[in-house]
Design an enzyme around this catalytic site. Structure first.
Site, PDB file in Angstrom:
ATOM      1  N   PRO A 125       0.753  -1.273  -0.156  1.00 57.65           N
ATOM      2  CA  PRO A 125      -0.108  -0.224  -0.054  1.00 57.65           C
ATOM      3  C   PRO A 125       0.805   1.174   0.226  1.00 57.65           C
ATOM      4  CG  PRO A 125      -0.113  -1.128   2.341  1.00 57.65           C
ATOM      5  CD  PRO A 125       0.692  -1.921   1.168  1.00 57.65           C
ATOM      6  N   ASN A 126       0.553   2.209  -0.579  1.00 58.39           N
ATOM      7  CA  ASN A 126       0.807   3.689  -0.708  1.00 58.39           C
ATOM      8  C   ASN A 126       2.120   3.734  -1.527  1.00 58.39           C
ATOM      9  OD1 ASN A 126      -1.197   4.974   0.919  1.00 58.39           O
ATOM     10  ND2 ASN A 126      -0.140   3.814   2.782  1.00 58.39           N
TER      11      ASN A 126
ATOM     12  N   ARG B  46       5.201  10.936  -2.482  1.00 56.52           N
ATOM     13  CA  ARG B  46       4.676  10.696  -1.088  1.00 56.52           C
ATOM     14  C   ARG B  46       6.247  10.735  -0.347  1.00 56.52           C
ATOM     15  NH1 ARG B  46       4.761   4.226   1.254  1.00 56.52           N
ATOM     16  NH2 ARG B  46       4.252   4.782   3.407  1.00 56.52           N
TER      17      ARG B  46
ATOM     18  N   TYR C 239      11.466   8.339   1.050  1.00 55.73           N
ATOM     19  CA  TYR C 239      11.266   7.596   0.130  1.00 55.73           C
ATOM     20  C   TYR C 239      11.927   7.780  -1.183  1.00 55.73           C
ATOM     21  CZ  TYR C 239       7.668   5.494   3.361  1.00 55.73           C
ATOM     22  OH  TYR C 239       7.410   4.988   4.597  1.00 55.73           O
TER      23      TYR C 239
ATOM     24  N   ASN D 195       7.976  -5.478  -1.595  1.00 55.24           N
ATOM     25  CA  ASN D 195       7.934  -4.554  -0.603  1.00 55.24           C
ATOM     26  C   ASN D 195       6.394  -4.427   0.120  1.00 55.24           C
ATOM     27  OD1 ASN D 195       7.997  -2.114   0.976  1.00 55.24           O
ATOM     28  ND2 ASN D 195       8.757  -0.912  -0.484  1.00 55.24           N
TER      29      ASN D 195
ATOM     30  N   ALA E 291       3.342  -1.077   4.643  1.00 50.80           N
ATOM     31  CA  ALA E 291       2.880  -0.998   5.819  1.00 50.80           C
ATOM     32  C   ALA E 291       2.533  -2.377   6.493  1.00 50.80           C
ATOM     33  CB  ALA E 291       1.828  -0.238   6.410  1.00 50.80           C
TER      34      ALA E 291
ATOM     35  N   GLU F 133      12.635  -9.611   1.036  1.00 50.49           N
ATOM     36  CA  GLU F 133      11.709  -8.420   1.344  1.00 50.49           C
ATOM     37  C   GLU F 133      12.623  -7.429   1.292  1.00 50.49           C
ATOM     38  OE1 GLU F 133      10.435  -8.807   5.416  1.00 50.49           O
ATOM     39  OE2 GLU F 133      10.602  -6.686   5.754  1.00 50.49           O
TER      40      GLU F 133
ATOM     41  N   HIS G  97      12.917  -2.953   1.338  1.00 49.12           N
ATOM     42  CA  HIS G  97      12.307  -1.576   1.739  1.00 49.12           C
ATOM     43  C   HIS G  97      13.279  -0.454   1.277  1.00 49.12           C
ATOM     44  CE1 HIS G  97       9.484  -3.737   4.554  1.00 49.12           C
ATOM     45  NE2 HIS G  97      10.549  -4.281   4.937  1.00 49.12           N
TER      46      HIS G  97
ATOM     47  N   ARG H  54      13.562   4.224  12.080  1.00 49.85           N
ATOM     48  CA  ARG H  54      12.571   4.717  12.016  1.00 49.85           C
ATOM     49  C   ARG H  54      11.627   4.417  13.340  1.00 49.85           C
ATOM     50  NH1 ARG H  54       9.465   4.424   6.581  1.00 49.85           N
ATOM     51  NH2 ARG H  54       8.515   6.110   7.582  1.00 49.85           N
TER      52      ARG H  54
HETATM   53  C1  DQA Z   1       8.292   0.663   3.397  1.00 53.62           C
HETATM   54  C2  DQA Z   1       8.528   1.004   4.875  1.00 53.62           C
HETATM   55  C3  DQA Z   1       7.188   0.583   5.731  1.00 53.62           C
HETATM   56  O1  DQA Z   1       7.406   0.970   7.063  1.00 53.62           O
HETATM   57  C4  DQA Z   1       6.206   1.761   5.118  1.00 53.62           C
HETATM   58  O2  DQA Z   1       4.932   1.403   5.813  1.00 53.62           O
HETATM   59  C5  DQA Z   1       6.181   1.899   3.727  1.00 53.62           C
HETATM   60  C6  DQA Z   1       7.427   1.645   2.747  1.00 53.62           C
HETATM   61  C7  DQA Z   1       9.798   1.107   2.594  1.00 53.62           C
HETATM   62  O3  DQA Z   1       9.881   0.796   1.667  1.00 53.62           O
HETATM   63  O4  DQA Z   1      10.616   1.933   3.298  1.00 53.62           O
HETATM   64  O5  DQA Z   1       5.126   2.231   3.082  1.00 53.62           O
HETATM   65  O6  DQA Z   1       8.065  -0.473   3.252  1.00 53.62           O
END
Ligand code: DQA
Length: 145
Positions: free
Chosen positions: A9-10, A17, A22, A73, A76, A97, A99, A106
């Site tokens: 998501p997002n 964003r 990011y 990825n 959240a 995985e 990120h 964080r």
């Molecule tokens: C994320 C890190 C997560 O904590 C966050 O909710 C994201 C992006 C990253 O790529 O740094 O949406 O996965």
């Protein structure tokens, strides 16, 4: 070799964003770089993004029989989703995985991943480069068995 790339998501909002966290790359730009690397590595790539947990579960389930590996990825859902963990374990496809940010630098609630202990590897903190490093690592892992 076939690799499914999953974005949670997002991540569709990348580029606008929280660019300080990011980076400025859009998801399309990251996927373009991934496809180019996949070409060099001789890997077929499919990419999928959703803001919905169930849609991500469905896509992971559909990967069974096609994907040799999954680059994910989970965004959240990394920190909350038993459903994504169960889907990845159910299809039994090796996954990496990734990120963009270093989640350990964080908020404490981002320090726990429900997937990482079952991942072939985890890459974080390098912005868009995390995806490329993750793809290289996943392919090397699959090739060496
Ligand atoms: C994320 C890190 C997560 O904590 C966050 O909710 C994201 C992006 C990253 O790529 O740094 O949406 O996965």
């Amino acid at each position: 070799m076939n690799v499914l790339v999953i974005h949670g998501p997002n991540l569709n909002l990348l580029g606008t964003r929280e660019p300080g966290t990011y980076g400025a790359d859009t998801l399309d730009a990251i996927e373009t770089r991934l496809r180019s690397l996949a070409g060099e590595l001789g890997v077929a790539l499919e990419c999928f993004q959703s803001n919905h947990e169930g849609a991500l579960v469905d896509r992971i389930q559909q990967a069974r029989g096609w994907a040799d590996g999954i680059l994910i990825n989970p965004a959240a859902y990394t920190h909350t989703s038993v459903a994504l963990r169960d889907a990845l374990l159910a299809v039994a496809v090796p996954f990496v995985e990734v990120h963009l940010s270093n989640v350990y630098a964080r908020e404490p609630f981002r320090h726990r991943s429900l997937l990482a202990d079952r991942a072939a590897g985890v890459v974080m903190g390098f912005g868009a480069e995390s995806y490329l490093l993750g793809l290289r690592g996943l392919v090397a892992h699959l090739r060496t068995g």
